[in-house]
Design a protein around this motif. Structure first.
Motif, PDB file in Angstrom:
ATOM      1  N   TYR A  60       0.671  -1.244  -0.173  1.00  0.00           N
ATOM      2  CA  TYR A  60      -0.062   0.036  -0.075  1.00  0.00           C
ATOM      3  C   TYR A  60       0.874   1.185  -0.234  1.00  0.00           C
ATOM      4  O   TYR A  60       1.960   1.218   0.397  1.00  0.00           O
ATOM      5  CB  TYR A  60      -0.976   0.106   1.192  1.00  0.00           C
ATOM      6  N   PRO A  61       0.315   2.315  -0.359  1.00  0.00           N
ATOM      7  CA  PRO A  61       1.032   3.552  -0.568  1.00  0.00           C
ATOM      8  C   PRO A  61       1.229   4.376   1.142  1.00  0.00           C
ATOM      9  O   PRO A  61       1.728   5.427   0.653  1.00  0.00           O
ATOM     10  CB  PRO A  61       0.220   4.592  -1.436  1.00  0.00           C
ATOM     11  N   VAL A  62       0.795   3.634   1.986  1.00  0.00           N
ATOM     12  CA  VAL A  62       0.848   4.302   3.281  1.00  0.00           C
ATOM     13  C   VAL A  62       1.641   3.402   4.282  1.00  0.00           C
ATOM     14  O   VAL A  62       1.584   2.086   3.903  1.00  0.00           O
ATOM     15  CB  VAL A  62      -0.342   4.852   3.874  1.00  0.00           C
ATOM     16  N   GLU A  63       2.450   4.123   5.132  1.00  0.00           N
ATOM     17  CA  GLU A  63       2.996   3.027   6.157  1.00  0.00           C
ATOM     18  C   GLU A  63       1.941   2.524   7.260  1.00  0.00           C
ATOM     19  O   GLU A  63       1.123   3.217   7.724  1.00  0.00           O
ATOM     20  CB  GLU A  63       4.093   3.717   6.700  1.00  0.00           C
ATOM     21  N   TRP A  64       2.168   1.347   7.477  1.00  0.00           N
ATOM     22  CA  TRP A  64       1.436   0.711   8.584  1.00  0.00           C
ATOM     23  C   TRP A  64       2.397   0.558   9.937  1.00  0.00           C
ATOM     24  O   TRP A  64       3.223  -0.129   9.682  1.00  0.00           O
ATOM     25  CB  TRP A  64       0.638  -0.418   8.212  1.00  0.00           C
ATOM     26  N   VAL A  65       1.712   0.576  11.080  1.00  0.00           N
ATOM     27  CA  VAL A  65       2.478  -0.055  12.237  1.00  0.00           C
ATOM     28  C   VAL A  65       1.782  -1.029  12.914  1.00  0.00           C
ATOM     29  O   VAL A  65       0.323  -0.995  12.589  1.00  0.00           O
ATOM     30  CB  VAL A  65       2.441   1.316  13.155  1.00  0.00           C
ATOM     31  N   THR A  66       2.374  -2.108  12.983  1.00  0.00           N
ATOM     32  CA  THR A  66       1.496  -3.173  13.416  1.00  0.00           C
ATOM     33  C   THR A  66       1.834  -3.622  14.876  1.00  0.00           C
ATOM     34  O   THR A  66       2.919  -3.457  15.330  1.00  0.00           O
ATOM     35  CB  THR A  66       1.967  -4.438  12.664  1.00  0.00           C
ATOM     36  N   ILE A  67       0.667  -3.776  15.488  1.00  0.00           N
ATOM     37  CA  ILE A  67       0.879  -4.231  17.033  1.00  0.00           C
ATOM     38  C   ILE A  67      -0.026  -5.539  17.318  1.00  0.00           C
ATOM     39  O   ILE A  67      -1.009  -5.846  16.788  1.00  0.00           O
ATOM     40  CB  ILE A  67       0.026  -3.058  17.862  1.00  0.00           C
ATOM     41  N   GLU A  68       0.903  -6.465  17.542  1.00  0.00           N
ATOM     42  CA  GLU A  68       0.436  -7.904  17.921  1.00  0.00           C
ATOM     43  C   GLU A  68      -0.118  -7.920  19.274  1.00  0.00           C
ATOM     44  O   GLU A  68       0.475  -7.787  20.235  1.00  0.00           O
ATOM     45  CB  GLU A  68       1.520  -8.977  17.688  1.00  0.00           C
ATOM     46  N   GLN A  69      -1.473  -8.242  19.143  1.00  0.00           N
ATOM     47  CA  GLN A  69      -2.229  -8.046  20.443  1.00  0.00           C
ATOM     48  C   GLN A  69      -3.362  -9.241  20.747  1.00  0.00           C
ATOM     49  O   GLN A  69      -4.267  -9.005  20.324  1.00  0.00           O
ATOM     50  CB  GLN A  69      -2.895  -6.793  20.571  1.00  0.00           C
ATOM     51  N   PRO A  70      -2.851 -10.504  20.697  1.00  0.00           N
ATOM     52  CA  PRO A  70      -3.686 -11.556  20.795  1.00  0.00           C
ATOM     53  C   PRO A  70      -4.861 -11.491  22.082  1.00  0.00           C
ATOM     54  O   PRO A  70      -5.954 -12.265  21.947  1.00  0.00           O
ATOM     55  CB  PRO A  70      -2.916 -12.872  20.638  1.00  0.00           C
ATOM     56  N   ARG A  71      -4.476 -10.935  23.107  1.00  0.00           N
ATOM     57  CA  ARG A  71      -5.258 -10.823  24.085  1.00  0.00           C
ATOM     58  C   ARG A  71      -5.185  -9.529  24.822  1.00  0.00           C
ATOM     59  O   ARG A  71      -4.166  -8.776  24.422  1.00  0.00           O
ATOM     60  CB  ARG A  71      -4.893 -11.770  25.353  1.00  0.00           C
ATOM     61  N   ARG A  72      -5.806  -9.297  25.927  1.00  0.00           N
ATOM     62  CA  ARG A  72      -5.479  -7.981  26.526  1.00  0.00           C
ATOM     63  C   ARG A  72      -5.804  -6.780  25.700  1.00  0.00           C
ATOM     64  O   ARG A  72      -4.768  -6.001  25.492  1.00  0.00           O
ATOM     65  CB  ARG A  72      -4.507  -8.029  27.198  1.00  0.00           C
ATOM     66  N   PHE A  73      -6.751  -6.776  24.994  1.00  0.00           N
ATOM     67  CA  PHE A  73      -6.779  -5.690  23.985  1.00  0.00           C
ATOM     68  C   PHE A  73      -6.574  -4.419  24.621  1.00  0.00           C
ATOM     69  O   PHE A  73      -6.218  -3.267  23.992  1.00  0.00           O
ATOM     70  CB  PHE A  73      -8.364  -5.555  23.290  1.00  0.00           C
ATOM     71  N   GLU A  74      -6.954  -4.065  25.959  1.00  0.00           N
ATOM     72  CA  GLU A  74      -6.735  -2.892  26.677  1.00  0.00           C
ATOM     73  C   GLU A  74      -5.477  -2.231  26.728  1.00  0.00           C
ATOM     74  O   GLU A  74      -5.108  -0.984  26.646  1.00  0.00           O
ATOM     75  CB  GLU A  74      -7.402  -2.745  27.986  1.00  0.00           C
ATOM     76  N   GLU A  75      -4.580  -3.170  26.361  1.00  0.00           N
ATOM     77  CA  GLU A  75      -3.064  -2.730  26.409  1.00  0.00           C
ATOM     78  C   GLU A  75      -2.675  -1.947  25.033  1.00  0.00           C
ATOM     79  O   GLU A  75      -1.890  -1.181  25.045  1.00  0.00           O
ATOM     80  CB  GLU A  75      -2.079  -3.728  26.807  1.00  0.00           C
ATOM     81  N   VAL A  76      -3.498  -2.154  24.194  1.00  0.00           N
ATOM     82  CA  VAL A  76      -3.290  -1.061  22.871  1.00  0.00           C
ATOM     83  C   VAL A  76      -3.510   0.351  23.101  1.00  0.00           C
ATOM     84  O   VAL A  76      -2.806   1.080  22.745  1.00  0.00           O
ATOM     85  CB  VAL A  76      -4.299  -1.774  21.721  1.00  0.00           C
ATOM     86  N   VAL A  77      -4.280   0.652  24.051  1.00  0.00           N
ATOM     87  CA  VAL A  77      -4.626   2.136  24.258  1.00  0.00           C
ATOM     88  C   VAL A  77      -3.292   2.836  24.409  1.00  0.00           C
ATOM     89  O   VAL A  77      -3.249   4.153  23.685  1.00  0.00           O
ATOM     90  CB  VAL A  77      -5.690   2.522  25.429  1.00  0.00           C
TER      91      VAL A  77
END
Length: 176
Positions: A60-77
């Motif tokens: 894609y023409p934009v950059e993506w940051v990937t966060i691997e978060q299989p559990r504890r979704f709240e840690e993404v915040v």
């Protein structure tokens, strides 16, 4: 502060959900595109799916940051910046991961709090999930429990969403 937009996308396996979600998010022109991945490479098929999704984003023409978060979704915040665009793929995989750990009532509560917190920071939050409720209820108690939880979570997410789409055969239908 303006609340971010919440978009919910569901559909069957290989219906085009992720591709639709990625393009939807890129069109939002957020400051940063963040892909929150719930999948865990537990077998060859899942390894291939994860690789395919990564390869797609690299083209894609934009950059993506990937966060691997299989559990504890709240840690993404804590990893999200003001004005980010977030794509979470997917709720069904995350729920399966969480069910094995128990405490699902608390996990569900934390999910909604986390989404509200994300909407305070992000420009848009796109949530992808699989439609698993088109089939009859299973005869297996654990599968029935999963269907119950995912059905309720889907309903609550759609209720909160600004837009809700269902994908089928690569085509989107907007329900909300």
């Amino acid at each position: 502060m303006v609340r971010g937009k919440l978009v919910f996308i569901t559909g069957g396996v290989r219906s085009g959900k992720s591709n639709f979600a990625e393009h939807y998010l890129m069109n939002e022109q957020a400051k940063r595109n963040v892909y929150v991945a719930s999948g865990v490479a537990v077998d060859d098929e899942m390894n291939e799916r994860i690789k395919r999704h990564r390869d797609d984003r690299e083209n894609y023409p934009v950059e993506w940051v990937t966060i691997e978060q299989p559990r504890r979704f709240e840690e993404v915040v804590q990893q999200i910046n003001q004005g980010d665009g977030i794509l979470w793929d997917c709720v069904t995989t995350w729920l399966a991961n969480e069910l094995y750990e128990g405490q699902i009532e608390e996990v569900e509560k934390q999910l909604y709090v986390a989404i509200d917190q994300l909407l305070e920071k992000a420009k848009v939050v796109v949530i992808v999930s699989n439609e698993v409720l088109d089939e009859p209820l299973s005869k297996y108690e654990s599968v029935v429990l999963y269907q119950k939880w995912i059905g309720r979570i889907h309903q609550k997410l759609v209720e909160r969403a600004d837009h809700a789409f269902e994908m089928e055969y690569g085509l989107s239908h907007q329900w909300k």
